[in-house]
Design an enzyme around this catalytic site. Sequence first.
Site, PDB file in Angstrom:
ATOM      1  N   MET A  48      10.533  35.218  51.988  1.00  0.00           N
ATOM      2  CA  MET A  48      10.315  35.976  53.218  1.00  0.00           C
ATOM      3  C   MET A  48      11.233  35.581  54.385  1.00  0.00           C
ATOM      4  O   MET A  48      11.001  36.013  55.510  1.00  0.00           O
ATOM      5  CB  MET A  48       8.836  35.859  53.634  1.00  0.00           C
ATOM      6  CG  MET A  48       7.887  36.388  52.564  1.00  0.00           C
ATOM      7  SD  MET A  48       6.137  36.245  52.990  1.00  0.00           S
ATOM      8  CE  MET A  48       6.016  37.407  54.344  1.00  0.00           C
ATOM      9  N   GLU A  49      12.215  34.728  54.138  1.00  0.00           N
ATOM     10  CA  GLU A  49      13.014  34.232  55.275  1.00  0.00           C
ATOM     11  C   GLU A  49      14.531  34.149  55.047  1.00  0.00           C
ATOM     12  O   GLU A  49      15.318  34.326  55.993  1.00  0.00           O
ATOM     13  CB  GLU A  49      12.542  32.806  55.665  1.00  0.00           C
ATOM     14  CG  GLU A  49      11.120  32.688  56.137  1.00  0.00           C
ATOM     15  CD  GLU A  49      10.114  32.553  54.990  1.00  0.00           C
ATOM     16  OE1 GLU A  49      10.543  32.163  53.878  1.00  0.00           O
ATOM     17  OE2 GLU A  49       8.926  32.855  55.188  1.00  0.00           O
TER      18      GLU A  49
ATOM     19  N   GLY B  56       8.793  33.505  44.895  1.00  0.00           N
ATOM     20  CA  GLY B  56       8.206  34.141  43.719  1.00  0.00           C
ATOM     21  C   GLY B  56       9.320  34.494  42.739  1.00  0.00           C
ATOM     22  O   GLY B  56      10.364  35.016  43.141  1.00  0.00           O
TER      23      GLY B  56
ATOM     24  N   ASP C   2       5.265  31.020  41.990  1.00  0.00           N
ATOM     25  CA  ASP C   2       4.462  32.098  41.385  1.00  0.00           C
ATOM     26  C   ASP C   2       5.417  33.135  40.807  1.00  0.00           C
ATOM     27  O   ASP C   2       6.623  33.081  41.031  1.00  0.00           O
ATOM     28  CB  ASP C   2       3.549  32.735  42.448  1.00  0.00           C
ATOM     29  CG  ASP C   2       4.352  33.267  43.624  1.00  0.00           C
ATOM     30  OD1 ASP C   2       4.494  32.555  44.624  1.00  0.00           O
ATOM     31  OD2 ASP C   2       4.910  34.392  43.530  1.00  0.00           O
TER      32      ASP C   2
ATOM     33  N   GLU D 254       5.805  20.840  53.636  1.00  0.00           N
ATOM     34  CA  GLU D 254       7.088  20.329  53.155  1.00  0.00           C
ATOM     35  C   GLU D 254       7.755  19.468  54.213  1.00  0.00           C
ATOM     36  O   GLU D 254       8.432  18.498  53.893  1.00  0.00           O
ATOM     37  CB  GLU D 254       8.019  21.495  52.824  1.00  0.00           C
ATOM     38  CG  GLU D 254       7.603  22.261  51.606  1.00  0.00           C
ATOM     39  CD  GLU D 254       8.477  23.475  51.441  1.00  0.00           C
ATOM     40  OE1 GLU D 254       9.292  23.485  50.544  1.00  0.00           O
ATOM     41  OE2 GLU D 254       8.340  24.408  52.253  1.00  0.00           O
TER      42      GLU D 254
HETATM   43  N1  ADE Z   1       7.089  33.004  48.547  1.00  0.00           N
HETATM   44  C1  ADE Z   1       6.526  32.438  47.459  1.00  0.00           C
HETATM   45  N2  ADE Z   1       6.011  33.375  46.652  1.00  0.00           N
HETATM   46  C2  ADE Z   1       6.271  34.563  47.241  1.00  0.00           C
HETATM   47  C3  ADE Z   1       5.974  35.904  46.909  1.00  0.00           C
HETATM   48  N3  ADE Z   1       5.301  36.180  45.794  1.00  0.00           N
HETATM   49  N4  ADE Z   1       6.377  36.888  47.746  1.00  0.00           N
HETATM   50  C4  ADE Z   1       7.049  36.589  48.875  1.00  0.00           C
HETATM   51  N5  ADE Z   1       7.339  35.327  49.250  1.00  0.00           N
HETATM   52  C5  ADE Z   1       6.964  34.323  48.437  1.00  0.00           C
END
Ligand code: ADE
Length: 263
Positions: free
Chosen positions: A206-207, A96, A230, A30
């Site tokens: 995650m951040e 996600g 996802d 990105e």
């Molecule tokens: N970032 C993108 N998809 C994710 C997921 N399934 N879990 C954690 N971080 C993500």
Amino acid sequence: MSPTHPSPDPTPPTDKPHVATAILSALAEEQHGLIELLHQPRKVRHAGRDFWHGALHGQLVVLAVSGIGKVAAATTTAALIERFGVQRIVFTGVAGGLAEGVQVGDVVVASAFVQHDLDVSPIFPRYQVPHHGKSRFASDDALTALLLQASRDMLAQASEARPFPRARVHQGLVVSGDRFVSGAEESATLRATLEAAGHAALAVEMEGAAVAQVCHDYHVPFASVRTISDRADDSAHVDFTRFVEAVASRYARNIVERFLGLL
Ligand code: ADE
């Protein structure tokens, strides 16, 4: 040296560029699209990371990759504030989808963040950040409004050519933790457990919550936009990889350009 003669600051203030906005990307892919747009780009290596500064759409910016996970993101954020003196931080990345109706290709603009893996119970209530007295860290309203506008404009543009013609923009709670959620059962449990504690989450990554906490401590405005790569289910890892390669960097570049134009 005696305590009355402290050693000099290794990074004196005169070293700081006059930068206003940091753009934090979750992924190097990105960031590449954004570096290509930078006028007078200059790379500074600090704390094992590359920081790019220059001008983008007439705004002074620093581009950085957050790193994956809360610790990496918190370190990058602290460096942006301490070393580069940024005045606001915007995060672009992927997430996600957790809530029903948050589908691959949708965009989620965060209104607040919770660390879904933080649990100091029974000393503090589940999810509560010790010594902050709260679980949720809110996004900056003004920056969030601009990200919403930029995201809506992006999705409204050239709808025939888009890979997800029914994609929508959502605004709400985003949760962060140090795990890639990749199972339908895990995702359902995560969502239900959070909801039982009053945290109805739209998406997981995650951040964001780590960046939000650091920005809160430093009084630096922060906002975040995530494209859904996802559904955090059994095929999450496959969808994630495909999405990052095909879509994520284009979306990030498009949203950031529009955001800076609105700023
Ligand atoms: N970032 C993108 N998809 C994710 C997921 N399934 N879990 C954690 N971080 C993500």
